[in-house]
Design an enzyme around this catalytic site. Structure first.
Site, PDB file in Angstrom:
ATOM      1  N   LYS A 168      37.395  20.018  19.361  1.00  0.00           N
ATOM      2  CA  LYS A 168      36.055  19.403  19.351  1.00  0.00           C
ATOM      3  C   LYS A 168      35.633  19.077  17.927  1.00  0.00           C
ATOM      4  CE  LYS A 168      34.149  20.938  23.734  1.00  0.00           C
ATOM      5  NZ  LYS A 168      33.083  21.610  24.447  1.00  0.00           N
ATOM      6  N   LYS A 263      39.940  15.724  33.157  1.00  0.00           N
ATOM      7  CA  LYS A 263      39.057  16.434  34.086  1.00  0.00           C
ATOM      8  C   LYS A 263      37.712  15.721  34.210  1.00  0.00           C
ATOM      9  CE  LYS A 263      36.256  19.937  31.777  1.00  0.00           C
ATOM     10  NZ  LYS A 263      34.984  19.621  32.410  1.00  0.00           N
ATOM     11  N   LYS A 266      30.805  16.466  32.467  1.00  0.00           N
ATOM     12  CA  LYS A 266      29.430  15.990  32.244  1.00  0.00           C
ATOM     13  C   LYS A 266      29.367  15.116  31.015  1.00  0.00           C
ATOM     14  CE  LYS A 266      27.460  20.327  33.219  1.00  0.00           C
ATOM     15  NZ  LYS A 266      27.697  21.148  32.039  1.00  0.00           N
TER      16      LYS A 266
END
Ligand code: ATP
Ligand code: MG
Length: 399
Positions: A168, A263, A266
């Site tokens: 990230k 995947k 959100k």
């Protein structure tokens, strides 16, 4: 709607119970002992090193969803739906992890809205406040306090090793990411250790963080627990229970509608990539109509060349509660057009009752406030005992 009627609706037995076989554990670190999520109470009790006598209290399980956006089918099938059977087997605490939602840049005006909505979704999906404690993480202040205490015993090298941090931070531009991205696994350790949790449901992406939690627990137990704590006037023994992983059922990883290899998420930029639990009928219809497929004849599970086909059949299987064989029998000769209609109908049938309950819950804000306040109260009672023990063992002056 009266509160009594609403409460009756919410407390009726959940429509959807997760009870699927199988599981996956190959990717777990070898030190991490695990339990299959669909195990019985007896199996759970027998899995530890204890004598076979029933434990004095039910094993405790904690889990949560971040209010980072709209709850989607992946969150539901991979997490919330599985909690329904857990709340019957274990002492459960399900929280909305709002403190984690600020790890990456976010919209402040949206946070409280998303938090309330996520709590209402828990209830609408059948999480029962008479069985589970449902609360907002930031409403129990001990989470942040314990995180600071744990930080002092967490070597920075352990955090630098975290794969999610590496990935990230690289994506967000190394120097510009907030410190919270590095330290949030310590907050996650706090979330788990505060409640002396026995078991934590984890997806593959979280196993490294659970292993870190175990390492932090052992380190703090060694540094401050046992005889040292007794000398400080404490009970002695371990400050923290060292938790174990609970592995979700196989096939509970829902993939994106636009890419069967990523995947459903959100934070993925395109809303077209996911079915949100609150999507209206026409939106669901449209998303399934436009989702990625392939041009091979027939439909099949487990063909690595056909990840989208496997994903859509798996979604159909889980939401209908059918076996794999039943789905193969029903769908193997279908073309995409007729399967998409079948899947759309099944999704709408499954999600509609949840959406109706969601609207009922949201129309009674007082009810939701009461559930969250009661849940936070119960959680704080447990959390404060752990926190006070740690303050004592670490030598702080008592209030
Ligand atoms: P974000 O993109 O903000 O990280 P997310 O969609 O990954 O959001 P989280 O709040 O991080 O959702 O995860 C909540 C729970 O849902 C976790 O238990 C996680 O393992 C599970 N989960 C998330 N996405 C999926 C998915 N696609 N399939 C199965 N489970 C999922
Ligand atoms: Mg996530």
């Amino acid at each position: 709607m009266s509160r009594a009627l609403l409460s009756h609706i919410l407390h009726r037995p959940p429509l959807l119970l997760a009870s699927r076989g199988g599981g996956r554990g190959g990717a777990l670190p070898s030190r991490l002992r695990t339990l299959r999520l669909n195990c019985s109470v007896a199996e759970a009790a027998a899995s530890g090193d204890e004598a076979p006598a029933p434990p004095a209290r039910k094993k405790r399980v904690v889990s949560g969803v971040q209010p980072t956006g709209l709850v989607h089918l992946g969150n539901y099938l991979g997490a919330i739906k599985n909690w329904l059977s857990l709340q019957d087997l274990y002492e459960t605490l399900f929280f909305i992890v709002d403190l984690h939602a600020i790890t990456l840049p976010y919209e402040a005006p949206q946070l409280s809205k998303a938090t309330r909505s996520t709590a209402a979704i828990y209830l609408a999906c059948g999480i029962d406040s008479s069985k589970a404690s449902i609360f907002v993480q930031s409403h129990v202040r001990a989470h942040v306090e314990l995180m600071w205490l744990l930080s002092s015993s967490t070597p920075i090298g352990w955090l630098n090793r975290m794969i999610q941090f590496k990935e990230k931070s690289r994506k967000a531009g190394d120097e510009n990411v907030g410190v919270a991205l590095l330290t949030y696994p310590v907050l996650m350790a706090s979330d788990i250790l505060l409640y002396q949790s026995d078991l934590v449901p984890v997806g593959e992406d979280q196993t490294q963080h659970l292993e870190l939690t175990r390492e932090i627990a052992e380190r703090v137990n060694n540094l401050y627990g046992g005889r040292k704590w007794k000398k400080m006037g404490g009970r002695g023994g371990s400050l923290f229970k060292v938790p174990e992983a609970l592995i979700p059922p196989a096939g509970a990883r829902v993939m994106s509608l636009t890419d069967g290899l990523s995947k459903m998420s959100k934070s993925a930029p395109s809303d077209q990539s996911r079915i949100n639990l609150l999507d209206p009928k026409d939106v669901i219809m449209n998303k399934i109509k436009r989702c990625k497929t392939d041009s091979l004849p027939g439909l099949e599970f487990d063909n690595p060349e056909r990840p989208e086909c496997n994903n859509l059949l798996s979604i159909y299987q889980i939401i209908t509660g059918k076996t794999k064989e039943e789905v193969v029998g029903e769908c193997q000769n279908m073309n995409w057009g007729s399967f998409k209609t079948t899947l759309t109908d099944a999704l709408i049938d499954h999600l509609q009752p949840i959406q109706i309950r969601y609207e009922e819950i949201m129309s009674d804000p007082g009810y939701l406030d009461d559930v969250l306040s009661e849940g936070a109260g119960k959680a704080a009672e447990i959390a404060d005992i752990t926190l006070n023990n740690v303050y004592q063992a670490m030598g702080f002056l008592r209030r």
